[in-house]
Motif scaffolding. Sequence first.
Motif, PDB file in Angstrom:
ATOM      1  N   ALA A   1       9.444   2.803   4.049  1.00  0.00           N
ATOM      2  CA  ALA A   1       8.219   3.323   3.433  1.00  0.00           C
ATOM      3  C   ALA A   1       8.170   2.875   1.974  1.00  0.00           C
ATOM      4  CB  ALA A   1       8.180   4.845   3.538  1.00  0.00           C
ATOM      5  N   PRO A   2       6.998   2.849   1.366  1.00  0.00           N
ATOM      6  CA  PRO A   2       6.874   2.376  -0.018  1.00  0.00           C
ATOM      7  C   PRO A   2       7.537   3.313  -1.022  1.00  0.00           C
ATOM      8  CG  PRO A   2       4.746   2.360   1.112  1.00  0.00           C
ATOM      9  CD  PRO A   2       5.680   3.148   1.961  1.00  0.00           C
ATOM     10  N   TRP A   3       8.110   2.737  -2.047  1.00  0.00           N
ATOM     11  CA  TRP A   3       8.721   3.503  -3.133  1.00  0.00           C
ATOM     12  C   TRP A   3       7.684   4.401  -3.811  1.00  0.00           C
ATOM     13  CZ3 TRP A   3      12.979   5.282  -5.192  1.00  0.00           C
ATOM     14  CH2 TRP A   3      13.058   5.577  -6.547  1.00  0.00           C
ATOM     15  N   GLU A   4       6.448   3.905  -3.904  1.00  0.00           N
ATOM     16  CA  GLU A   4       5.380   4.686  -4.532  1.00  0.00           C
ATOM     17  C   GLU A   4       5.123   5.986  -3.763  1.00  0.00           C
ATOM     18  OE1 GLU A   4       5.301   1.516  -3.963  1.00  0.00           O
ATOM     19  OE2 GLU A   4       5.219   0.671  -5.983  1.00  0.00           O
ATOM     20  N   LEU A   5       5.305   5.954  -2.437  1.00  0.00           N
ATOM     21  CA  LEU A   5       5.117   7.178  -1.655  1.00  0.00           C
ATOM     22  C   LEU A   5       6.229   8.177  -1.969  1.00  0.00           C
ATOM     23  CD1 LEU A   5       3.620   8.791   0.489  1.00  0.00           C
ATOM     24  CD2 LEU A   5       4.912   7.562   2.259  1.00  0.00           C
ATOM     25  N   TRP A   6       7.426   7.681  -2.206  1.00  0.00           N
ATOM     26  CA  TRP A   6       8.532   8.573  -2.582  1.00  0.00           C
ATOM     27  C   TRP A   6       8.230   9.251  -3.917  1.00  0.00           C
ATOM     28  CZ3 TRP A   6      12.140   9.318  -6.438  1.00  0.00           C
ATOM     29  CH2 TRP A   6      13.213  10.154  -6.120  1.00  0.00           C
ATOM     30  N   LEU A   7       7.674   8.498  -4.851  1.00  0.00           N
ATOM     31  CA  LEU A   7       7.315   9.075  -6.145  1.00  0.00           C
ATOM     32  C   LEU A   7       6.222  10.128  -5.986  1.00  0.00           C
ATOM     33  CD1 LEU A   7       7.304   5.858  -8.383  1.00  0.00           C
ATOM     34  CD2 LEU A   7       9.069   7.620  -8.252  1.00  0.00           C
TER      35      LEU A   7
ATOM     36  N   ASN B   1       3.250  15.615   6.118  1.00  0.00           N
ATOM     37  CA  ASN B   1       2.253  15.827   5.062  1.00  0.00           C
ATOM     38  C   ASN B   1       1.446  14.590   4.685  1.00  0.00           C
ATOM     39  OD1 ASN B   1       2.885  18.602   4.608  1.00  0.00           O
ATOM     40  ND2 ASN B   1       4.734  17.960   3.510  1.00  0.00           N
ATOM     41  N   TYR B   2       1.865  13.423   5.163  1.00  0.00           N
ATOM     42  CA  TYR B   2       1.235  12.189   4.690  1.00  0.00           C
ATOM     43  C   TYR B   2       0.800  11.324   5.869  1.00  0.00           C
ATOM     44  CZ  TYR B   2       3.580  13.727   0.448  1.00  0.00           C
ATOM     45  OH  TYR B   2       4.017  14.487  -0.609  1.00  0.00           O
ATOM     46  N   GLU B   3      -0.437  10.850   5.788  1.00  0.00           N
ATOM     47  CA  GLU B   3      -0.952   9.942   6.803  1.00  0.00           C
ATOM     48  C   GLU B   3      -0.691   8.506   6.341  1.00  0.00           C
ATOM     49  OE1 GLU B   3      -2.318  10.998   9.738  1.00  0.00           O
ATOM     50  OE2 GLU B   3      -1.729  12.995   9.037  1.00  0.00           O
ATOM     51  N   VAL B   4       0.073   7.746   7.134  1.00  0.00           N
ATOM     52  CA  VAL B   4       0.422   6.371   6.746  1.00  0.00           C
ATOM     53  C   VAL B   4       0.003   5.404   7.852  1.00  0.00           C
ATOM     54  CG1 VAL B   4       2.330   7.080   5.266  1.00  0.00           C
ATOM     55  CG2 VAL B   4       2.765   6.618   7.678  1.00  0.00           C
ATOM     56  N   LYS B   5      -0.256   4.171   7.458  1.00  0.00           N
ATOM     57  CA  LYS B   5      -0.713   3.152   8.398  1.00  0.00           C
ATOM     58  C   LYS B   5       0.417   2.176   8.685  1.00  0.00           C
ATOM     59  CE  LYS B   5      -4.621   1.229   7.377  1.00  0.00           C
ATOM     60  NZ  LYS B   5      -5.556   0.285   6.697  1.00  0.00           N
ATOM     61  N   VAL B   6       0.597   1.841   9.949  1.00  0.00           N
ATOM     62  CA  VAL B   6       1.627   0.876  10.343  1.00  0.00           C
ATOM     63  C   VAL B   6       1.140  -0.522   9.949  1.00  0.00           C
ATOM     64  CG1 VAL B   6       2.947  -0.109  12.242  1.00  0.00           C
ATOM     65  CG2 VAL B   6       2.369   2.324  12.264  1.00  0.00           C
TER      66      VAL B   6
ATOM     67  N   ASP C   1       3.853   0.557  25.013  1.00  0.00           N
ATOM     68  CA  ASP C   1       3.392  -0.834  25.110  1.00  0.00           C
ATOM     69  C   ASP C   1       2.157  -1.103  24.258  1.00  0.00           C
ATOM     70  OD1 ASP C   1       5.422  -1.411  26.894  1.00  0.00           O
ATOM     71  OD2 ASP C   1       4.219  -0.816  28.639  1.00  0.00           O
ATOM     72  N   GLU C   2       1.617  -0.085  23.602  1.00  0.00           N
ATOM     73  CA  GLU C   2       0.423  -0.280  22.779  1.00  0.00           C
ATOM     74  C   GLU C   2       0.766  -1.060  21.506  1.00  0.00           C
ATOM     75  OE1 GLU C   2      -1.972   3.146  21.895  1.00  0.00           O
ATOM     76  OE2 GLU C   2      -1.259   4.176  23.708  1.00  0.00           O
ATOM     77  N   ASP C   3      -0.239  -1.741  20.982  1.00  0.00           N
ATOM     78  CA  ASP C   3      -0.076  -2.452  19.720  1.00  0.00           C
ATOM     79  C   ASP C   3      -0.079  -1.420  18.584  1.00  0.00           C
ATOM     80  OD1 ASP C   3      -0.034  -4.090  17.564  1.00  0.00           O
ATOM     81  OD2 ASP C   3      -1.874  -5.199  18.047  1.00  0.00           O
ATOM     82  N   PRO C   4       1.022  -1.308  17.822  1.00  0.00           N
ATOM     83  CA  PRO C   4       1.092  -0.280  16.772  1.00  0.00           C
ATOM     84  C   PRO C   4       0.369  -0.655  15.484  1.00  0.00           C
ATOM     85  CG  PRO C   4       3.135  -1.504  16.846  1.00  0.00           C
ATOM     86  CD  PRO C   4       2.280  -2.067  17.950  1.00  0.00           C
ATOM     87  N   MET C   5      -0.004  -1.910  15.338  1.00  0.00           N
ATOM     88  CA  MET C   5      -0.566  -2.374  14.071  1.00  0.00           C
ATOM     89  C   MET C   5      -1.827  -1.596  13.677  1.00  0.00           C
ATOM     90  SD  MET C   5       1.359  -4.572  12.660  1.00  0.00           S
ATOM     91  CE  MET C   5       0.275  -5.336  11.462  1.00  0.00           C
ATOM     92  N   HIS C   6      -1.801  -1.156  12.406  1.00  0.00           N
ATOM     93  CA  HIS C   6      -2.922  -0.447  11.770  1.00  0.00           C
ATOM     94  C   HIS C   6      -3.180   0.933  12.381  1.00  0.00           C
ATOM     95  CE1 HIS C   6      -3.470  -4.247   9.838  1.00  0.00           C
ATOM     96  NE2 HIS C   6      -3.796  -4.862  10.969  1.00  0.00           N
TER      97      HIS C   6
ATOM     98  N   ASP D   1       0.857  -1.192   0.000  1.00  0.00           N
ATOM     99  CA  ASP D   1       0.000   0.000   0.000  1.00  0.00           C
ATOM    100  C   ASP D   1       0.896   1.246   0.000  1.00  0.00           C
ATOM    101  OD1 ASP D   1      -1.634   2.146   0.561  1.00  0.00           O
ATOM    102  OD2 ASP D   1      -2.816   1.102   2.071  1.00  0.00           O
ATOM    103  N   PRO D   2       0.672   2.193  -0.939  1.00  0.00           N
ATOM    104  CA  PRO D   2       1.526   3.396  -1.001  1.00  0.00           C
ATOM    105  C   PRO D   2       1.535   4.211   0.297  1.00  0.00           C
ATOM    106  CG  PRO D   2       0.170   3.217  -2.965  1.00  0.00           C
ATOM    107  CD  PRO D   2      -0.326   2.173  -2.020  1.00  0.00           C
ATOM    108  N   TYR D   3       0.493   4.092   1.106  1.00  0.00           N
ATOM    109  CA  TYR D   3       0.419   4.856   2.346  1.00  0.00           C
ATOM    110  C   TYR D   3       0.562   3.940   3.564  1.00  0.00           C
ATOM    111  CZ  TYR D   3      -0.992   8.740  -0.572  1.00  0.00           C
ATOM    112  OH  TYR D   3      -1.007   9.729  -1.524  1.00  0.00           O
ATOM    113  N   SER D   4       1.513   3.033   3.474  1.00  0.00           N
ATOM    114  CA  SER D   4       1.820   2.131   4.592  1.00  0.00           C
ATOM    115  C   SER D   4       3.240   2.407   5.066  1.00  0.00           C
ATOM    116  CB  SER D   4       1.683   0.674   4.147  1.00  0.00           C
ATOM    117  OG  SER D   4       2.593   0.394   3.081  1.00  0.00           O
ATOM    118  N   ILE D   5       3.610   1.786   6.181  1.00  0.00           N
ATOM    119  CA  ILE D   5       4.966   1.960   6.706  1.00  0.00           C
ATOM    120  C   ILE D   5       5.325   0.776   7.601  1.00  0.00           C
ATOM    121  CG2 ILE D   5       4.294   3.249   8.789  1.00  0.00           C
ATOM    122  CD1 ILE D   5       6.810   5.013   8.295  1.00  0.00           C
TER     123      ILE D   5
END
Length: 794
Positions: free
Chosen positions: A197-203, A172-177, A159-164, A142-146
């Motif tokens: 981070a995704p290459w597509e986000l860099w583009l 500037n960009y909202e990304v999902k773990v 200690d929180e679960d970071p997933m999602h 997903d272009p907006y993932s990390i």
Amino acid sequence: MIRNYFKIAWRNLAKSKGYSAINIGGLAVGMAVAMLIGLWIYDELTFDRYHENYDHIAQVMQHANFNGRIQTQNSNPGLMGPELRTKYGSDFKYVVQASWRGGHMLSIGGKHFVREGIFFEADAPEMLTLQMLKGTRDGLKDPYSILLSASTAAALFGDEDPMHKTITFDRNYEVKVTGVYEDLPDNTSFSDIKLMAPWELWLIQNPWVKKMQNPWGSNFSQTFVQISDHADFEAVSAKIKNAKLNNVNEGEKRYQWQVFLHPMNKWKLYGEFKNGINTGGNIRYVRLFGMIGLFVLLLACINFMNLATARSEKRAKEVGIHKTVGSHRWQLIGRFFAESYLIVLLAFMFSLLLVIGLLPLFNEVAGKEMGIPWQNPLFWSFNLAFIFITGLLAGSYPALYLSSFQPLKVLKGTFRVGRFASVPRQVLVVAQFTVSVMLIIGTIIVYQQIQHAKNRPVGYNKQGLVNINLQDEIKKHFEVIRTELKNAGAIEEMAACMSPLTSVWNTNGGFDWEGKDPNLGVDFPNNAVSYDFGKTIQWEIKAGRDFSRDFATDSTAFIINETTAKFIGYEEPVGKTLMWEEQPFTIIAVVKDILQESPFFPVRPTLYRIAPVNDMANLVIKLNPNQSAAKSISMIENTWKKRVPDVPFDYTFVDEAFGDKFLAEERIGKLSSYFAVLAIFISCLGLFGMASFVAEQRTKEIGIRKVLGASVVNLWRLLSKEFLLLVAISCILAVPIAWYYLALWLSNYDYRVSISWVVFVLAAVLALLITIVTVSFQAIKAALANPVHSLRNE
């Protein structure tokens, strides 16, 4: 019976405490040094093996003919990945396009963190076999993932679960773990990467990429591959050799681009290229320290053998008595070997304690995070082999030679060891000090080379210069921040630039000038700067004038360095025209060469041009020299928080960043000096033991000489001259060997110190002084002894 052998051996060691301490101590130090060096070499040789596909991963690199020489680079066009996948897909399992690593801001709930990260195509986690703690290796689709490292996830979420969870990336960009991976170990090339981070986000962040008119002409990214299981690197490199050359325009063909694969197993040890040829890299340090470790261990073994053989001659009567009462030769051999192995075992135990105690300090100096591999069979196999071989070598002389004595001659007192019995020991002493003197010379030359490079003119004033990563928010407030800081007296001047002062981030071709060879491909560092850059860094103008807001034409002007002036062949370049992409630029000044890259290599032809602050990536600040740096930094930080509160105030002193360029050489120099000191210490222990033995052998001779009127000075000279002669021979042998290998090492640097004869004289004098100090204690002690005690039994 074996138990009795070790019991007798223990009693002999306890009886001769001084001899035992020297033998065990010297051997323990030698073994500890060898272990530390062995751990360092093992860490170097196993670099990047954390990745399961280590033997099949490579980086795509290029050779090109720039400025009349073949240069090698690891940057590629953004189309390199798709080209390899499309036309050579059967040779690759994965092809991954990537950005350059850099700092990225992560924000959540009012907290802001900057972490080192990289943009990767989706197959990277699988190729690098990341150990996923949460999520899967498919997390970059997903272009907006990390993907976050475990330490980064803990810093952000505790200690929180970071997933999602959603975080703000680079403001500037909202990304999902979509995954959390185990922090990569220190001995990997990607150990500092804390997020992916995704290459597509860099583009998406860099829309200019898709607008490029000549996408094959710009090298702005990296390409990593994993070759197919059946493929090999050389064959695939031969296939893809012209992957770029076949796609570039006619103007680019002059650079003679050649694409090749640089395997991961060579990144660390074979990372240097000169004129298109791989000339090695860190492998030379692995070989160097391997030799040093071997030599130091050999010195300790020489001590052991020397003292064992010297002392064994005193035990001739003991052997005679044992043979007289019925002992067989094989029993005597067993006894001597038992004593030898007992010493080695005790030394080994002490060496382990030394390694445990010294490893944290060693890691700090070496810049590593090594531990003792207690569970590694190779570690124990090496140590057991060393114990066996050392015990065998050290025990062989007394075991085989003394056990052959005829008891009748020994007990009647007619046994003589012979006039050449001391020759083997003398040869070993010469070998010891030859190695020690070589290490002294090497340490001095390494230090001189580092100082030579440190004292090299850099072309600007490093004092009080600070570099800051130029974020978009700062660009918007650039002039306001500059004005406020100048008015507050915090800074002297401030400017922006594309490349920092300690590296080159941008180079360009497409230059032409009058008299240029049309077939010559050029590639110059082309640094975009703002007005006042020259004032900020205080560069030295050799001819012409600085950029000025008073001249609108400066937007199409170049300031060049001295190397550029020589390269293009203009005696008076100011006012001449330099074409860039068919657009004329006027040369308005020549500045002294600024050292931005390696301090050990020549400065490249470099250009400076005016560009908008929005095009820059770095901020350079000259602190007010009339107040403390701490006060100025505090004032800058306050203004920073007021104007750009969401941007962390992260800065680097330019002189510190420049000093980092010497880290590798300084570490090698420090480690070499420590090992040289330990080698000399071990050699001196052996010399001390030998001097004690000689003084003890000649006790009655010394007594007679004193009775006949010999002075203490005469007796000291008598006992010392043999050792001084041996060390003098060592110096003579060490000089040509050290000169040859050091000249070979220095040839790796274009900017290097010359080897002076003074260094050899200094090393020889130092070795002789150390010998005098070591031997004099025993010599003077023997000379001052009361002759009555030594002669009363005659």
